[in-house]
Write an enzyme that holds these catalytic residues in place. Structure first.
Site, mmCIF file in Angstrom:
data_model
loop_
_atom_site.group_PDB
_atom_site.id
_atom_site.type_symbol
_atom_site.label_atom_id
_atom_site.label_comp_id
_atom_site.label_asym_id
_atom_site.label_seq_id
_atom_site.Cartn_x
_atom_site.Cartn_y
_atom_site.Cartn_z
ATOM 1 N N LYS A 2 0.853 -1.204 0.000
ATOM 2 C CA LYS A 2 0.000 0.000 0.000
ATOM 3 C C LYS A 2 0.883 1.246 0.000
ATOM 4 O O LYS A 2 2.034 1.218 0.449
ATOM 5 C CB LYS A 2 -0.934 0.024 1.206
ATOM 6 C CG LYS A 2 -0.268 -0.019 2.592
ATOM 7 C CD LYS A 2 0.069 1.324 3.223
ATOM 8 C CE LYS A 2 0.598 1.184 4.641
ATOM 9 N NZ LYS A 2 1.261 2.396 5.163
ATOM 10 N N ASP B 28 -3.351 -1.720 9.835
ATOM 11 C CA ASP B 28 -3.423 -1.587 8.370
ATOM 12 C C ASP B 28 -3.974 -2.829 7.679
ATOM 13 O O ASP B 28 -4.192 -2.820 6.460
ATOM 14 C CB ASP B 28 -2.019 -1.322 7.791
ATOM 15 C CG ASP B 28 -1.529 0.084 8.085
ATOM 16 O OD1 ASP B 28 -2.347 0.925 8.499
ATOM 17 O OD2 ASP B 28 -0.324 0.333 7.888
#
Ligand code: C5P
Length: 298
Positions: free
Chosen positions: A17, A144
């Protein structure tokens, strides 16, 4: 002659990401920070093979294997144990993890591995659990991990685990670079907390329904920025030259820090622009780590 049955493996990718912006909006009593952040996912990914076996095991290879533990601390094994506990599947799993995403680098590599393992095991064991059930397990593995499970552009709020779809994005390309210095997330949040003992309430620029050009996206990213940047610089001063170099690239629309660093990203309108900028920078900074759309990794 006896027949040995070898379980068919699965084979999945765990994409890194990038936080295109990251604002810190508060702090919980347990010390976790409240955020508002735009997560996007890249073509840079770890690869995970898994198969049913007699004993739990993980073998780690790839450029960043040395930074990853091959024991129970590994997030792939943790995700697997969590799924076994929840599902009652008795048979352990073995995994091969090919690690191409730099470790402790703001790219969510470990979180992506955990998320990919959750969703791969959901298929492999034919559990058919709905996404909300996987998301609640993802939350137990790290802030996350839920965003990585979605694996599409999302706005994350709360400690990073309250997710909503991102505004529509234009087509864009990223160049990633870091100074090859591991920058652990807890150290950056600790430095942030020292420098910001109180976090004042503030109103953030509102988000549009979509960005119709990279220039419009870049303007909003510049207005938001990454509030962890000063703390990340205090932990890893080597971020400064990387960010300066990315800002100086030809045709760059915006450059910033991803997550708690040390990876920085440069935003371009096309893959060709990102590829050309990457090739040029590698020439001058062979000591840094890079990824760009057409770069061959491994
Ligand atoms: O959840 P994860 O393991 O990714 O977080 C690592 C560390 O980063 C936490 O222990 C915490 O110190 C810090 N953190 C935080 N606020 C967040 C996410 C992480 O303070 N929203």
């Amino acid at each position: 002659m006896g027949i040995t049955l070898i379980a068919m493996p699965f084979d999945v990718l765990a994409p890194a990401k990038v936080n295109l912006f990251l604002n810190v909006t508060g702090r919980r009593d347990d010390g976790y920070h409240l955020l508002e952040s735009l997560f996007v996912f890249t073509g840079l990914a770890d690869r995970i093979d898994g198969w049913s076996s007699e004993l739990p095991h993980i073998h780690v290879s790839g450029e960043f294997a040395a930074g990853v533990s091959a024991d129970q601390a590994n997030l792939v094994l943790q995700a697997c144990e969590l799924m076994r506990r929840e599902s009652g599947v008795a048979k352990p799993m073995s995994f091969c993890l090919e690690k191409y995403v730099p470790v402790a680098a703001g790219l969510g590599g470990g979180s992506a591995d955990a998320a990919a393992t959750l969703s791969a095991l959901n298929d492999y064991w034919e559990l058919n659990w709905p996404q909300h059930r996987l998301l609640s397990l993802a939350r137990e593995l790290g802030a996350d991990v839920p965003a990585c499970l979605i694996d599409k552009p999302v706005i994350a709020r709360g400690i990073g685990d309250e997710l909503s779809p991102a505004p529509a994005l234009p087509s864009y390309a990223l160049l990633l670079a870091n100074p090859r210095v591991e920058t652990p997330t807890p150290a950056v949040f600790k430095a942030f907390a020292r420098a910001n003992p109180a976090i004042a309430a503030r109103s953030l620029p509102s988000l549009p329904a979509g960005w119709d050009s990279v220039a419009a996206l870049a303007r909003d990213l510049a207005a938001r920025g990454n509030d962890l940047l000063p703390a990340a610089l205090s932990v890893t001063p080597g971020i400064t030259p990387v960010l300066e170099a990315l800002r100086g690239c030809e045709r760059v629309a915006y450059a910033g820090l991803s997550g708690s660093g040390a990876t920085c990203f440069a935003l371009f309108a096309t893959d060709e622009d990102a590829n050309a900028a990457g090739e040029a920078l590698l020439h001058d900074h062979a000591e840094w780590w890079f990824w760009w759309p057409d770069k061959i990794m491994g």
